[in-house]
Enzyme design. Structure first.
Site, short mmCIF file in Angstrom:
data_model
loop_
_atom_site.label_atom_id
_atom_site.label_comp_id
_atom_site.label_asym_id
_atom_site.label_seq_id
_atom_site.Cartn_x
_atom_site.Cartn_y
_atom_site.Cartn_z
N GLY A 40 -77.38 60.61 -58.20
CA GLY A 40 -78.43 61.26 -57.71
C GLY A 40 -77.98 62.21 -56.46
O GLY A 40 -76.88 61.83 -56.05
N CYS A 41 -78.76 63.10 -55.96
CA CYS A 41 -78.18 64.00 -54.72
C CYS A 41 -78.73 63.28 -53.55
O CYS A 41 -78.41 64.00 -52.60
CB CYS A 41 -78.83 65.32 -55.02
SG CYS A 41 -77.95 66.20 -56.25
N ILE A 42 -79.74 62.64 -53.42
CA ILE A 42 -80.24 62.17 -52.20
C ILE A 42 -79.83 60.81 -51.60
O ILE A 42 -80.05 59.81 -52.29
CB ILE A 42 -82.04 62.26 -52.12
CG1 ILE A 42 -82.26 63.53 -52.86
CG2 ILE A 42 -82.43 61.99 -50.92
CD1 ILE A 42 -82.07 64.94 -52.00
#
Lengths: 160, 105
Positions: free
Chosen positions: B103-105
């Site tokens: 994920g990016c967050i």
């Protein structure tokens, strides 16, 4: 994917946010948060209309630009209908929440707690007749462009 | 991919240097992996994060986002970064014997 061996890993970034639309603000926030997650030192610098993202009265009301944005695939006359921007904004916020991207205020707290410094641009602050009290608590300082370069020593600078 | 010895056993690692086989992980291995990341002692708070990550991974097939991790584990962002300096998402996943989060967050 690991570093392919060409060049040094990035150790520090300075990210400039210059646009005040929802889609103008998020990329910088995501990159700042992503940097901290990866152990990269990060500074966020808000300038011009990008400052809307840190102004207390405005940061919860950022909107998607539906006019002058060809990637919306919407004719200008449609994009300019009252409520269209609000509609597009609520759609986008819903999609973001699904993939766990927080609202701007919460995101800024998260990024600041992660150790990223947050700055407002002195020239923009003077131009818009603002003071430190107009900003959310996460804003560390109002700094000049010269100070920005000082805090950016050794950093990659990213303009958004 | 490479194999190296941890506590007298040859264990396989993926290209990101995360443990390849989930079954090779146990708490003793985690202590050794943490040392490699510069976390010399695993406290109850570290274990809270590690166990939450493992539970999420087993249920969802990916490590949780930082936001989810802080909201649901009760470990706040500041503390998380203090527990796993130099990048909590990746470091915690590594110690927990999980692949690098996607994920990016």
């Amino acid at each position: 994917m690991e570093n392919n061996g060409n060049g040094q890993p990035i150790e520090k970034v300075s990210i400039i946010v210059s646009h005040g639309s929802l889609e103008g603000v998020y990329p910088g926030l995501i990159m700042a948060n992503g940097a901290r997650m990866a152990g990269i030192e990060a500074n966020l610098f808000f300038t011009f209309f990008g400052m809307d993202a840190i102004i207390n009265k405005r940061m919860d009301k950022l909107k998607v630009a539906t006019v002058g944005n060809p990637a919306m695939h919407m004719p200008t006359v449609l994009g300019s209908i009252p409520g269209m921007s609000a509609f597009a904004t609520s759609m986008m916020k819903k999609e973001m929440e699904k993939i766990d991207i927080p609202p701007v205020r919460e995101f800024l707290t998260m990024i600041h707690d992660a150790g990223c410094n947050i700055y407002a641009c002195k020239a923009s602050v003077d131009m818009f007749h603002l003071t430190k009290s107009d900003f959310c608590d996460e804003v560390d300082e109002i700094i000049s462009v010269g100070q920005f370069y000082e805090v950016s020593a050794g950093a990659n600078i990213i303009f958004t | 991919m490479a194999a190296r010895e941890i506590l007298g056993k040859m264990l396989e690692f993926d290209n990101d240097n995360h443990l390849k086989n989930r079954d090779d992980w146990n708490e003793e291995v985690a202590v050794e992996l943490a040392k490699e990341e510069g976390v010399l002692e695993l406290t109850d708070r570290h274990w809270l994060v590690i166990n939450f990550m493992r539970k999420e991974y087993m249920e969802k097939g990916d490590a949780p986002s930082i936001r989810k991790l802080t909201k649901e584990s009760g470990v706040e962002t500041k503390e998380l970064y203090a527990l796993f300096p130099k990048g909590p998402a990746k470091k915690a996943a590594k110690v927990a014997g999980l692949p690098k989060p996607t994920g990016c967050i």
